[in-house]
Design an enzyme around this catalytic site. Structure first.
Site, PDB file in Angstrom:
ATOM      1  N   GLU A 171      33.114 -24.297 -35.877  1.00  0.00           N
ATOM      2  CA  GLU A 171      31.934 -23.846 -35.231  1.00  0.00           C
ATOM      3  C   GLU A 171      32.067 -24.813 -33.472  1.00  0.00           C
ATOM      4  OE1 GLU A 171      29.385 -22.391 -37.719  1.00  0.00           O
ATOM      5  OE2 GLU A 171      30.222 -21.625 -38.261  1.00  0.00           O
ATOM      6  N   GLU A 278      37.099 -18.587 -44.466  1.00  0.00           N
ATOM      7  CA  GLU A 278      35.886 -18.031 -45.130  1.00  0.00           C
ATOM      8  C   GLU A 278      35.801 -16.112 -45.207  1.00  0.00           C
ATOM      9  OE1 GLU A 278      32.542 -19.689 -43.455  1.00  0.00           O
ATOM     10  OE2 GLU A 278      33.871 -21.983 -42.712  1.00  0.00           O
TER      11      GLU A 278
HETATM   12  O1  G3I Z   1      20.205 -26.570 -52.266  1.00  0.00           O
HETATM   13  C1  G3I Z   1      18.566 -25.908 -51.268  1.00  0.00           C
HETATM   14  C2  G3I Z   1      17.899 -25.793 -52.151  1.00  0.00           C
HETATM   15  O2  G3I Z   1      17.778 -26.873 -53.327  1.00  0.00           O
HETATM   16  C3  G3I Z   1      16.735 -25.159 -52.144  1.00  0.00           C
HETATM   17  O3  G3I Z   1      15.571 -24.898 -52.414  1.00  0.00           O
HETATM   18  C4  G3I Z   1      16.966 -23.815 -51.161  1.00  0.00           C
HETATM   19  C5  G3I Z   1      15.865 -23.610 -50.030  1.00  0.00           C
HETATM   20  O4  G3I Z   1      15.992 -22.615 -48.835  1.00  0.00           O
HETATM   21  O5  G3I Z   1      17.783 -24.417 -50.176  1.00  0.00           O
HETATM   22  C6  G3I Z   1      19.010 -24.749 -50.586  1.00  0.00           C
HETATM   23  O6  G3I Z   1      19.984 -24.762 -49.013  1.00  0.00           O
HETATM   24  C7  G3I Z   1      21.194 -23.505 -49.013  1.00  0.00           C
HETATM   25  C8  G3I Z   1      22.042 -23.956 -49.147  1.00  0.00           C
HETATM   26  O7  G3I Z   1      22.762 -23.163 -48.483  1.00  0.00           O
HETATM   27  C9  G3I Z   1      22.456 -23.917 -50.847  1.00  0.00           C
HETATM   28  O8  G3I Z   1      22.500 -22.414 -51.266  1.00  0.00           O
HETATM   29  C10 G3I Z   1      20.633 -23.507 -47.806  1.00  0.00           C
HETATM   30  O9  G3I Z   1      19.072 -23.628 -47.584  1.00  0.00           O
HETATM   31  C11 G3I Z   1      21.199 -22.359 -47.293  1.00  0.00           C
HETATM   32  O10 G3I Z   1      20.610 -23.135 -45.305  1.00  0.00           O
HETATM   33  C12 G3I Z   1      21.874 -23.060 -46.691  1.00  0.00           C
HETATM   34  O11 G3I Z   1      23.205 -22.120 -46.307  1.00  0.00           O
HETATM   35  C13 G3I Z   1      24.881 -21.932 -46.032  1.00  0.00           C
HETATM   36  C14 G3I Z   1      25.185 -22.033 -44.585  1.00  0.00           C
HETATM   37  O12 G3I Z   1      26.270 -22.511 -44.399  1.00  0.00           O
HETATM   38  C15 G3I Z   1      24.333 -22.447 -44.003  1.00  0.00           C
HETATM   39  O13 G3I Z   1      24.694 -24.542 -44.107  1.00  0.00           O
HETATM   40  C16 G3I Z   1      25.049 -21.238 -47.394  1.00  0.00           C
HETATM   41  O14 G3I Z   1      24.435 -21.433 -48.235  1.00  0.00           O
HETATM   42  C17 G3I Z   1      26.494 -21.025 -47.105  1.00  0.00           C
HETATM   43  O15 G3I Z   1      27.590 -20.073 -47.429  1.00  0.00           O
HETATM   44  C18 G3I Z   1      27.080 -21.695 -45.392  1.00  0.00           C
HETATM   45  O16 G3I Z   1      28.173 -21.566 -44.699  1.00  0.00           O
HETATM   46  C19 G3I Z   1      29.363 -20.610 -43.697  1.00  0.00           C
HETATM   47  C20 G3I Z   1      30.444 -22.152 -43.068  1.00  0.00           C
HETATM   48  O17 G3I Z   1      29.814 -23.660 -44.063  1.00  0.00           O
HETATM   49  C21 G3I Z   1      30.284 -22.261 -41.900  1.00  0.00           C
HETATM   50  N1  G3I Z   1      30.748 -21.209 -41.304  1.00  0.00           N
HETATM   51  C22 G3I Z   1      29.333 -20.001 -41.620  1.00  0.00           C
HETATM   52  C23 G3I Z   1      29.366 -19.850 -43.295  1.00  0.00           C
HETATM   53  C24 G3I Z   1      28.444 -18.498 -43.524  1.00  0.00           C
HETATM   54  O18 G3I Z   1      27.022 -18.812 -43.407  1.00  0.00           O
END
Ligand code: G3I
Length: 382
Positions: A171, A278
């Protein structure tokens, strides 16, 4: 080979049968769908055996219980949804968090699944340590490159031979049509050269790994053209890049078949492999900014929406099959509608139903559209 296939089908069938028997309290509806899945025997990976691997993004938790059974039966490739991202796997300069990533790598090895690496360099979820000196200042360019190289060497090196393809840079293109690259600490400190360096370091760490540039909205013409410009620049500079990852966070509204084919043609014209990295098909229009649920906004999965989603999935996979010579993988982003990142984005708590399996891991009608197609390979052979 045939024998192996029969044996593995038998094992899958026994596992599914085992879970049916041990859970006698399951309602009739669930049981009948499980039976029909058993009867058909094949999973997505089998329907697409002559086309491309079918992958799924997972967390370590999704590799347990029913979800694990579904993954074994339907998919032949995995991507770590989060646990290989820098902030998770390398949270401090001298500390790695290998456990969750190893769990996914081990599951892939044990079950003979391909494994994609996601990702090495991204503006989100980078360990904050990478941009900051011990006394809290922003690092210089050379120091940043040393740290980037150390990160890539460690992570790519650990999974060498297990991970066959890496999303090296994720990205990097801006969301603003009049801006080429996204503003980020990578860009601020190192300039656009950071993208080339990431590919070079990844190639040095594992010369056999396939290296991808990965982005979203990659079909929308104006962003597509900026992605193309970046890819062309990398190729012209002899950067070791093998492919482009089209993320595929799409919806029942877009893209159109024409837009999809035009983008596939354009990327293919560069001689790069293409992967859909994805895939999910949201019920809602794309929105970038997070917002609250609006009053009266429904998140019901109506039969009309289900039909529209089926139609869209049908079209997407028809196009994918037509590009099987360039397309080296299609990966779904999450296993089933029980959990999708889209339940939290862009509207926290608005349920989405973007995948091929429902909240009970049952095949949705869109599954049939994807799985049951006329095999042009077979037609050609006759
Ligand atoms: O693991 C922590 C947990 O301990 C905490 O309590 C909770 C509170 O918010 O957060 C948890 O982490 C979250 C994590 O996902 C695991 O569930 C993060 O906040 C959250 O921001 C994170 O979101 C991920 C996002 O990328 C940001 O990294 C999504 O699951 C994931 O599906 C998404 O994937 C991205 C690809 O990597 C790149 N392309 C877009 C795609 C969708 O956004």
């Amino acid at each position: 080979m045939k024998l192996l296939k029969s044996v593995s089908l038998f094992v899958i069938a026994s596992l599914l049968l085992g879970s049916c028997k041990s859970n006698s309290e399951k309602n009739e509806e669930t049981a009948s769908v499980e039976t029909s899945s058993l009867a058909s025997e094949k999973g997505l990976k089998d329907y697409y055996a002559d086309y491309f691997p079918i992958g799924v993004a997972v967390s370590p938790r999704s590799l347990e219980g029913e979800s694990a059974e579904l993954i074994r039966a339907e998919f032949n490739s995995l991507t770590a949804e989060n646990v290989m991202k820098m902030g998770v796997i390398h949270p401090e300069m001298d500390r790695f968090n290998w456990g969750p990533a190893d769990a996914i790598a081990n599951f892939a090895k044990e079950n003979n699944l391909k494994l994609r690496g996601h990702n090495l360099v991204w503006h989100q979820q980078a360990g904050p340590w990478i941009f900051t000196t011990e006394d809290g200042k922003t690092v210089g360019k050379e120091e940043l490159y040393q740290r980037m190289k150390a990160h890539i060497d460690s992570v790519v090196g650990r999974y060498k031979g297990t991970i066959y393809a890496w999303d090296v840079v994720n990205e990097a293109i801006s969301d603003k049509p009049d801006e080429f690259l996204r503003k980020s600490e990578w860009l601020d400190i190192a300039g656009e050269e950071f993208i080339m360096k990431a590919f070079e370091y990844a190639h040095e760490a594992d010369p056999d790994a396939k290296l991808y540039y990965n982005d979203y909205n990659a079909i929308i013409p104006e962003k597509r053209d900026r992605i193309y410009k970046l890819l062309k620049m990398l190729i012209d500079n002899d950067v070791p890049i093998d492919g482009v990852g089209i993320q595929g966070h799409w919806s029942i509204f877009s893209p159109t078949e024409t837009e999809l084919r035009e983008a596939m043609d354009l990327y293919a014209s560069l001689g790069l492999d293409i992967q859909i990295t994805e895939l999910d098909v949201s019920l809602y229009q794309w929105e970038k900014e997070r917002r609250e649920l609006r009053q009266g906004e429904s998140d019901e999965f109506t039969p009309e929406l289900e039909a529209q989603q089926k139609e869209k999935y049908d079209m997407f996979f028809r196009v994918f099959r037509d590009y099987k010579d360039q397309l080296t993988g299609v990966t779904f982003w999450n296993v089933s509608d029980r959990y999708s990142w889209l339940d939290h984005y862009p509207v926290e708590g608005r349920k989405n139903y973007p995948l091929l399996f429902d909240e009970d891991y049952k095949r949705k009608s869109a599954y049939d559209a994807v799985a049951h197609f006329e095999d042009t390979n077979e037609t050609e052979k006759q």
